[in-house]
Design a protein around this motif. Structure first.
Motif, PDB file in Angstrom:
ATOM      1  N   ARG A 191       0.856  -1.028  -0.015  1.00  0.00           N
ATOM      2  CA  ARG A 191      -0.045  -0.030  -0.130  1.00  0.00           C
ATOM      3  C   ARG A 191       0.798   1.023  -0.068  1.00  0.00           C
ATOM      4  O   ARG A 191       0.478   2.200  -0.874  1.00  0.00           O
ATOM      5  N   ASN A 192       2.020   1.179   0.528  1.00  0.00           N
ATOM      6  CA  ASN A 192       2.856   2.372   0.913  1.00  0.00           C
ATOM      7  C   ASN A 192       3.436   2.563  -0.558  1.00  0.00           C
ATOM      8  O   ASN A 192       3.772   3.606  -0.992  1.00  0.00           O
ATOM      9  N   GLN A 193       4.006   1.489  -1.072  1.00  0.00           N
ATOM     10  CA  GLN A 193       4.674   1.700  -2.434  1.00  0.00           C
ATOM     11  C   GLN A 193       3.614   2.307  -3.665  1.00  0.00           C
ATOM     12  O   GLN A 193       3.876   2.930  -4.438  1.00  0.00           O
ATOM     13  N   THR A 194       2.434   1.679  -3.235  1.00  0.00           N
ATOM     14  CA  THR A 194       1.267   2.161  -4.190  1.00  0.00           C
ATOM     15  C   THR A 194       1.104   3.606  -4.196  1.00  0.00           C
ATOM     16  O   THR A 194       1.000   4.428  -5.234  1.00  0.00           O
ATOM     17  N   LEU A 195       1.027   4.075  -2.914  1.00  0.00           N
ATOM     18  CA  LEU A 195       0.744   5.297  -2.736  1.00  0.00           C
ATOM     19  C   LEU A 195       1.887   6.315  -3.199  1.00  0.00           C
ATOM     20  O   LEU A 195       1.703   7.342  -3.847  1.00  0.00           O
ATOM     21  N   ARG A 196       3.109   5.647  -2.978  1.00  0.00           N
ATOM     22  CA  ARG A 196       4.433   6.693  -3.416  1.00  0.00           C
ATOM     23  C   ARG A 196       4.836   6.662  -4.814  1.00  0.00           C
ATOM     24  O   ARG A 196       5.118   7.753  -5.393  1.00  0.00           O
ATOM     25  N   LYS A 197       4.448   5.576  -5.398  1.00  0.00           N
ATOM     26  CA  LYS A 197       4.739   5.313  -6.989  1.00  0.00           C
ATOM     27  C   LYS A 197       3.774   5.462  -7.802  1.00  0.00           C
ATOM     28  O   LYS A 197       3.945   5.503  -9.037  1.00  0.00           O
ATOM     29  N   VAL A 198       2.552   5.373  -7.413  1.00  0.00           N
ATOM     30  CA  VAL A 198       1.399   5.452  -8.266  1.00  0.00           C
ATOM     31  C   VAL A 198       0.561   6.734  -8.009  1.00  0.00           C
ATOM     32  O   VAL A 198       0.430   7.543  -8.784  1.00  0.00           O
ATOM     33  N   LEU A 199      -0.055   6.461  -6.899  1.00  0.00           N
ATOM     34  CA  LEU A 199      -1.146   7.695  -6.594  1.00  0.00           C
ATOM     35  C   LEU A 199      -0.583   9.023  -6.415  1.00  0.00           C
ATOM     36  O   LEU A 199      -1.132   9.950  -7.089  1.00  0.00           O
ATOM     37  N   LEU A 200       0.424   9.254  -5.781  1.00  0.00           N
ATOM     38  CA  LEU A 200       0.800  10.547  -5.552  1.00  0.00           C
ATOM     39  C   LEU A 200       1.603  11.101  -6.932  1.00  0.00           C
ATOM     40  O   LEU A 200       1.058  12.431  -7.262  1.00  0.00           O
ATOM     41  N   PRO A 201       2.253  10.371  -7.577  1.00  0.00           N
ATOM     42  CA  PRO A 201       2.634  10.982  -8.968  1.00  0.00           C
ATOM     43  C   PRO A 201       1.511  10.988  -9.877  1.00  0.00           C
ATOM     44  O   PRO A 201       1.699  12.202 -10.632  1.00  0.00           O
ATOM     45  N   MET A 202       0.506  10.368  -9.891  1.00  0.00           N
ATOM     46  CA  MET A 202      -0.487  10.666 -10.869  1.00  0.00           C
ATOM     47  C   MET A 202      -1.559  11.777 -10.494  1.00  0.00           C
ATOM     48  O   MET A 202      -2.126  12.218 -11.165  1.00  0.00           O
ATOM     49  N   SER A 203      -1.469  12.135  -9.126  1.00  0.00           N
ATOM     50  CA  SER A 203      -2.524  12.977  -8.873  1.00  0.00           C
ATOM     51  C   SER A 203      -1.748  14.214  -8.498  1.00  0.00           C
ATOM     52  O   SER A 203      -2.240  15.261  -7.952  1.00  0.00           O
ATOM     53  N   THR A 204      -0.381  14.388  -8.870  1.00  0.00           N
ATOM     54  CA  THR A 204       0.400  15.653  -8.489  1.00  0.00           C
ATOM     55  C   THR A 204      -0.168  17.014  -9.046  1.00  0.00           C
ATOM     56  O   THR A 204      -0.244  18.083  -8.219  1.00  0.00           O
ATOM     57  N   ARG A 205      -0.779  16.643 -10.106  1.00  0.00           N
ATOM     58  CA  ARG A 205      -1.157  18.124 -10.735  1.00  0.00           C
ATOM     59  C   ARG A 205      -2.607  18.708 -10.086  1.00  0.00           C
ATOM     60  O   ARG A 205      -2.404  19.755  -9.693  1.00  0.00           O
ATOM     61  N   THR A 206      -3.426  17.811  -9.589  1.00  0.00           N
ATOM     62  CA  THR A 206      -4.490  18.041  -8.839  1.00  0.00           C
ATOM     63  C   THR A 206      -4.247  18.599  -7.424  1.00  0.00           C
ATOM     64  O   THR A 206      -4.635  19.720  -6.853  1.00  0.00           O
ATOM     65  N   ILE A 207      -3.187  17.859  -6.679  1.00  0.00           N
ATOM     66  CA  ILE A 207      -2.778  18.557  -5.486  1.00  0.00           C
ATOM     67  C   ILE A 207      -1.944  19.854  -5.720  1.00  0.00           C
ATOM     68  O   ILE A 207      -2.444  20.564  -4.713  1.00  0.00           O
ATOM     69  N   VAL A 208      -1.330  20.027  -6.370  1.00  0.00           N
ATOM     70  CA  VAL A 208      -0.596  21.197  -6.739  1.00  0.00           C
ATOM     71  C   VAL A 208      -1.798  22.522  -7.066  1.00  0.00           C
ATOM     72  O   VAL A 208      -1.660  23.453  -6.463  1.00  0.00           O
ATOM     73  N   LEU A 209      -2.874  22.163  -7.718  1.00  0.00           N
ATOM     74  CA  LEU A 209      -3.827  23.004  -7.947  1.00  0.00           C
ATOM     75  C   LEU A 209      -4.408  23.184  -6.531  1.00  0.00           C
ATOM     76  O   LEU A 209      -5.033  24.448  -6.361  1.00  0.00           O
ATOM     77  N   GLY A 210      -4.646  22.192  -5.634  1.00  0.00           N
ATOM     78  CA  GLY A 210      -5.063  22.428  -4.294  1.00  0.00           C
ATOM     79  C   GLY A 210      -4.357  23.403  -3.572  1.00  0.00           C
ATOM     80  O   GLY A 210      -4.858  24.396  -2.759  1.00  0.00           O
ATOM     81  N   ILE A 211      -3.062  23.356  -3.763  1.00  0.00           N
ATOM     82  CA  ILE A 211      -2.157  24.294  -3.057  1.00  0.00           C
ATOM     83  C   ILE A 211      -2.263  25.467  -3.367  1.00  0.00           C
ATOM     84  O   ILE A 211      -2.094  26.675  -2.853  1.00  0.00           O
ATOM     85  N   ASN A 212      -2.392  25.759  -4.744  1.00  0.00           N
ATOM     86  CA  ASN A 212      -2.673  27.039  -5.655  1.00  0.00           C
ATOM     87  C   ASN A 212      -4.120  27.714  -4.810  1.00  0.00           C
ATOM     88  O   ASN A 212      -4.129  28.744  -4.548  1.00  0.00           O
ATOM     89  N   GLN A 213      -5.151  27.036  -4.723  1.00  0.00           N
ATOM     90  CA  GLN A 213      -6.377  27.395  -4.492  1.00  0.00           C
ATOM     91  C   GLN A 213      -6.315  27.961  -2.600  1.00  0.00           C
ATOM     92  O   GLN A 213      -6.804  28.831  -2.325  1.00  0.00           O
ATOM     93  N   THR A 214      -5.337  27.013  -1.946  1.00  0.00           N
ATOM     94  CA  THR A 214      -5.234  27.218  -0.469  1.00  0.00           C
ATOM     95  C   THR A 214      -4.266  28.451  -0.497  1.00  0.00           C
ATOM     96  O   THR A 214      -4.699  29.363   0.325  1.00  0.00           O
ATOM     97  N   MET A 215      -3.547  28.713  -1.158  1.00  0.00           N
ATOM     98  CA  MET A 215      -2.717  29.997  -1.101  1.00  0.00           C
ATOM     99  C   MET A 215      -3.415  31.252  -1.436  1.00  0.00           C
ATOM    100  O   MET A 215      -3.348  32.196  -0.831  1.00  0.00           O
TER     101      MET A 215
END
Length: 659
Positions: free
Chosen positions: A250-274
């Protein structure tokens, strides 16, 4: 295209609803005339109720027990000290004297060099130059230190929000049960106007940077949680299953699949938070948060349009720079990772050279006065202030007939009658009318929410001010919807118009709430209409976008069928596209109401009075802190019942939303 095309049942229902509204309005007017002035619960501006006095006592008791109560001694005081030290540390780096020095550790030259270098690493040289030019302009305005104070508080709140928000977003993105608990809380936080976060937090953290940072954190954290959750859930299940079938934990799936593939959306969230944090930091100046908000507040208090324009312009510049650079990072993260940014030898050499240049700039700014304090000789702030004041005077003199006519006409013809109806009717009559309106638009839960919220407003002792705020909110929302529908339909039907209008709307949505007050203060002076006009400008972008999306969502086959049957443009819009976009219209009304309410209460500082003024007065006069706190709670209750009604109406139109 005729009404005969509408099914008989639907037509009958629509007719009954129309008569129900007419009957409700007629009954209200008759009862208003019969009971006018009775049980209206008036309260003078300087007066308080026993509840307000008890809240003052609570405030005094909390202040008195701050150093003896275990909750404060072993909990809240440590949080306050920790946050204050964290913010002070960031301020010592870029804005305030610290580390035993008479100036911040990194002066203006070092800050600009760092901004340019970091932006270049994350985006492109064009954005780097844009960011550097924006920060340099802040110094030219003579507001370098104020801008850096605002940036320090914003960065402090955003860093804490990211540390808390991204793990929480990942958690609810992978588990349904906590998601069902967290999302309603986020809904509630995003419904509350920004103004009302301040009073309760000053009870716990006192007036100062700690309260401002916590208020900013609470206001700004929902976007990063939501968008992290969205990004994690947006990753294809097939991809996740493929990774797990290859033996990934589960840890590897998170670090190597989920987070890299959702980076754009997460950065957009940081933009909105900022952006949310920057907006809140300027409002938090009301509780002594340092920075540009203080400049704008002082200018608004003295009706100094020139200083307000200069401070507002600096906020806009800072907001645009932060928005454009973080948006560029979000877009770039979907195309290439950091390893490609630093992938070539040439670029590595350039990065090395950049590190050397930035290091020299930072060293110089920490060593020499010329690189630490922005040169006064470059200050063009006084010219901006003088020019803005002259332009304001010219506009007020030249167009006073038009601006005064618009302001007075709308105030006399619309606002005053509605406010008289709400404040002159007995409180029980208003609650009854609102309950029936909630039943017609929403349903039984909307009625329950309306009655409970309005009864609580009665108990808070600020009924008349709440009704005045409600009158301004309803008028501003109605005008917002008129403009929003016209522009939204135009934009939704014509892609060329959309390409022109949408970037403008995006630009408006970047600006913090305070900034909207400045131009309308110059045009209309201090009045209730100024708050209404600013609220409209604040709410129109989101309503236009939602309406346009609804119009574009109407199936092309339906439009073609109506056109081929001989419908004119007006018939096509009024009898096909608008009815089929009814769900979007309801959502646009919901969003418009929340935005308008948020801005109308801020307008209490420029002549709108009512609840916004009560909250503001509570900050500056300790003796009526309790009344200000009650007014803040009343604003929340107004927001909740208006939100429940419009959301229920949207669910009625689209039953799938009820799930």
């Amino acid at each position: 295209m005729t009404t005969g095309a509408v099914p008989l049942g639907a037509f009958t229902t629509k007719l009954r609803a129309r008569w129900a509204w007419i009957g409700l309005g007629a009954a209200w007017i008759v009862l208003y005339l019969a009971f006018r002035g009775q049980q209206t619960l008036p309260l003078a501006t300087a007066s308080t109720t026993p509840l307000h006095d008890r809240l003052n006592t609570v405030n005094d008791n909390i202040a008195g027990g701050r150093n003896s109560n275990p909750i404060f001694v072993y909990g809240i005081n440590y949080i306050q000290i920790g946050i204050t030290n964290f913010v002070t540390f960031i301020q010592s780096l870029i804005s305030q004297p610290g580390f035993g020095r008479p100036a911040p550790l990194i002066g203006w030259l070092g800050v600009i060099a760092l901004v340019v270098f970091i932006t270049w690493l994350a985006t492109t040289w064009r954005y780097a130059l844009f960011a550097g030019a924006g920060f340099f302009f802040l110094g030219l305005q003579g507001l370098w230190q104020e801008s850096m104070d605002t940036l320090a508080l914003t960065l402090g709140a955003v860093l804490i929000a990211v540390v808390i928000g991204i793990p929480l977003g990942i958690w609810i993105g992978r588990h349904d049960t906590p998601r069902r608990l967290v999302l309603p809380v986020l809904d509630f936080l995003q419904t509350m106007p920004s103004f009302v976060y301040l009073a309760p937090l000053t009870l716990l953290f006192l007036i100062g940077p700690a309260s401002a940072t916590v208020a900013t954190l609470i206001f700004a954290i929902p976007p990063v949680i939501r968008l992290t959750d969205l990004g994690i859930r947006g990753v294809s299940l097939t991809t996740v299953e493929a990774a797990e079938s290859l033996g990934s934990t589960r840890n590897q799936t998170l670090r190597k699949v989920l987070l890299p593939m959702s980076t754009r959306t997460i950065v957009l969230g940081i933009n909105q938070t900022m952006m949310a944090a920057l907006s809140m930091v300027t409002i938090a100046a009301l509780i002594s948060a340092p920075g540009l908000g203080q400049t704008v507040i002082r200018a608004l208090q003295t009706l100094n349009v020139g200083d307000a324009v200069n401070g507002g312009l600096a906020i806009v510049v800072l907001a645009v720079v932060l928005d454009r650079t973080t948006t560029a990072v979000s877009r770039r993260s979907s195309r290439s990772g950091p390893q490609r940014v630093l992938g070539t030898r040439t670029r590595r050499a350039a990065v090395l050279a950049g590190v050397v240049v930035v290091g020299i700039a930072v060293y110089d700014s920490a060593t020499f006065v010329w690189a630490s304090v922005f040169p006064d000789s470059l200050n063009i702030g006084p010219q901006i202030v003088t020019g803005a004041s002259s332009a304001s005077d010219w506009v007020q003199t030249t167009f006073s007939g038009v601006t005064n006519g618009v302001r007075d006409g709308l105030t006399v013809a619309v606002l005053n009658p509605l406010q008289s109806l709400l404040t002159g009717s007995p409180f029980w009559l208003v609650i009854g009318v609102m309950a029936v309106a909630a039943a017609l638009m929403g349903g039984r839960w909307a009625v329950v929410a309306t009655v409970v919220c309005l009864l609580l407003v009665v108990m808070l002792g600020v009924w008349q001010d709440a009704m005045a705020t409600l009158a301004m909110t309803l008028v501003a929302t109605a005008l917002t919807m008129i403009v929003g529908i016209v522009l939204g339909v135009w934009m939704g039907r014509d892609r060329r118009v959309e390409r022109i209008i949408r970037p403008i709307l995006d630009g408006f949505q970047v600006m913090p709430a305070f900034v909207y007050l400045v131009p309308f203060l110059a045009l209309f002076g201090a009045s209730r209409f100024t708050a209404i006009a600013a609220a409209m400008a604040f709410a129109i972008p989101v309503t236009v976008k939602v309406v346009a999306d609804g119009i574009q969502g109407v199936p092309a086959e339906t439009v073609e069928a109506a056109t081929s049957s001989g419908a004119s443009t007006w018939q096509l819009i009024s009898q096909v596209q608008l009815p089929m976009a009814a769900k979007s219209l309801a959502l646009a009304t919901n969003q418009g109401l929340i935005y308008v309410l948020s801005m109308v209460v801020v307008g209490g500082m420029v002549g709108a009075g009512a609840l916004g003024y009560d909250v503001y007065n509570g900050f500056v006069q300790q003796s009526i802190f309790g009344k200000g706190l009650a007014a803040g709670l009343a604003i929340v209750l107004l927001g909740v019942f208006l939100d429940r009604i419009t959301q229920s109406a949207a669910r009625r139109i689209d039953p799938s939303r009820a799930s």
